[in-house]
Enzyme design. Sequence first.
Site, PDB file in Angstrom:
ATOM      1  N   PHE A  38       0.848  -1.201   0.000  1.00  0.00           N
ATOM      2  CA  PHE A  38       0.000   0.000   0.000  1.00  0.00           C
ATOM      3  C   PHE A  38       0.885   1.253   0.000  1.00  0.00           C
ATOM      4  O   PHE A  38       0.729   2.143  -0.833  1.00  0.00           O
ATOM      5  CB  PHE A  38      -0.956  -0.006   1.204  1.00  0.00           C
ATOM      6  N   GLY A  40       4.454   0.716   0.886  1.00  0.00           N
ATOM      7  CA  GLY A  40       5.816   0.211   0.708  1.00  0.00           C
ATOM      8  C   GLY A  40       6.144   0.094  -0.779  1.00  0.00           C
ATOM      9  O   GLY A  40       5.236   0.060  -1.612  1.00  0.00           O
ATOM     10  N   ASP A  60      -1.971  -9.241   2.862  1.00  0.00           N
ATOM     11  CA  ASP A  60      -2.577  -8.174   3.653  1.00  0.00           C
ATOM     12  C   ASP A  60      -2.767  -8.693   5.080  1.00  0.00           C
ATOM     13  O   ASP A  60      -3.396  -9.746   5.279  1.00  0.00           O
ATOM     14  CB  ASP A  60      -3.933  -7.793   3.015  1.00  0.00           C
ATOM     15  N   ILE A  65      -2.563 -15.603   8.391  1.00  0.00           N
ATOM     16  CA  ILE A  65      -1.548 -16.327   7.601  1.00  0.00           C
ATOM     17  C   ILE A  65      -0.830 -17.293   8.539  1.00  0.00           C
ATOM     18  O   ILE A  65      -0.690 -17.015   9.732  1.00  0.00           O
ATOM     19  CB  ILE A  65      -0.552 -15.334   6.945  1.00  0.00           C
ATOM     20  N   THR A  94      -6.652  -2.317   9.623  1.00  0.00           N
ATOM     21  CA  THR A  94      -5.271  -2.824   9.586  1.00  0.00           C
ATOM     22  C   THR A  94      -4.692  -2.878  10.996  1.00  0.00           C
ATOM     23  O   THR A  94      -4.074  -3.870  11.390  1.00  0.00           O
ATOM     24  CB  THR A  94      -4.387  -1.939   8.674  1.00  0.00           C
ATOM     25  N   TYR A 147      -5.874   6.297  13.025  1.00  0.00           N
ATOM     26  CA  TYR A 147      -4.495   5.878  13.297  1.00  0.00           C
ATOM     27  C   TYR A 147      -4.235   5.832  14.801  1.00  0.00           C
ATOM     28  O   TYR A 147      -3.786   4.820  15.332  1.00  0.00           O
ATOM     29  CB  TYR A 147      -3.545   6.856  12.610  1.00  0.00           C
TER      30      TYR A 147
END
Length: 311
Positions: A38, A40, A60, A65, A94, A147
């Site tokens: 996104f 990077g 993502d 994972i 995120t 954030y």
Amino acid sequence: MIKKNRNLITGGSGFLGSHLANNLLKKGEEVICLDNFFTGTKKNIHHLLKDPNFELIRHDVTEPIKLEVDKIWHLACPASPIHYQFNPIKTTKTSFMGTYNMLGLAKRIGAKILLASTSEVYGDPLEHPQTESYRGSVNTTGIRSCYDEGKRVAETLCSDYQRIHGVDVRIMRIFNTYGPNMRSDDGRVVSNFIKQALKNEKITLYGEGKQTRSFCYVDDLINGMILLMESDFQSPINIGNPNEFSIRELADIVRDLINPNLEYEFKEMPKDDPKQRKPSISLAKSILNWEPKVELKEGLLKTIEWFKYNL
Ligand code: NAD
Ligand code: UDP
């Protein structure tokens, strides 16, 4: 055969993640870089692709994972205001889901996990300098909240996984950091000022430039990050450079280093922009024996040199 240290760096192709990857590989450790690209860029890690100890996974962190590693460095999250405000709902997702998934992985495989938290957990601080015990002054509904509150709840998740499941967590509160591999279009103050000065453009000061920040050079920051992971300290800890500058002072320094004739352009102050920020690093000094070594001018010169070829 001696077992190598296996590291997972989420957000490994970003600014801080790529420096961390370099550093760990130089120590002979294995690195899996996980990123959704996104913010990077492959450019940051391109030189590592041929290293047999390096592996890249496009993924993502909001999705689970399964991997086998010893340490998880959880950095994945857009960090500059323009990037995290681009899709604020995704930023909160995120922070929450990404940290939840990484903590779940850490729990399952018994890995240590370090969360890249932020000085933004202190919001627009009423205590100065900010110590780790200060609980912050954060708007829950503003444009920075996705954030700030995302990172606050990420810290909460780490603390509960530590308390309830015994996960070995590190919580690093990172203060403004700068250096090579920052994106020139990320809108952060150091990259903006250097880019503008190198292009002979006006330097954009928001408000009157009286707000303050304390800028840490990336090499110092990464040293602190590695020391923290190696320690057994599980509570939040500030890592940053305590030398405080007004944004106007920063502009004067960058202008003098690149082109003293440049003009300033004053723009509207963004909403909820913290008025002051300076870390107390007493804890980092006593627990990690860490303190930054690179002075602002020295770090800016290195950063400017890099930006000359990477605008
Ligand atoms: P960056 O934007 O350069 O790097 C973030 C990386 O995370 C990028 O590579 C991006 O593509 C990746 N990413 C974002 N969302 C993702 C997702 N959902 N799944 C997978 N990858 C994703 O930012 P940075 O400056 O390197 O910051 C790294 C971490 O440090 C962030 O968590 C940030 O909040 C924290 N931090 C940085 C600073 C600073 O001054 N640089 C200050 C405080 C905290
Ligand atoms: N800032 C500025 N001009 C710019 C970019 C940023 O004056 O071109 C100011 C911004 O308002 C803030 C400070 O610089 O007060 C640091 O901004 P940055 O986005 O780098 O980080 P953060 O606000 O998250 O600390």
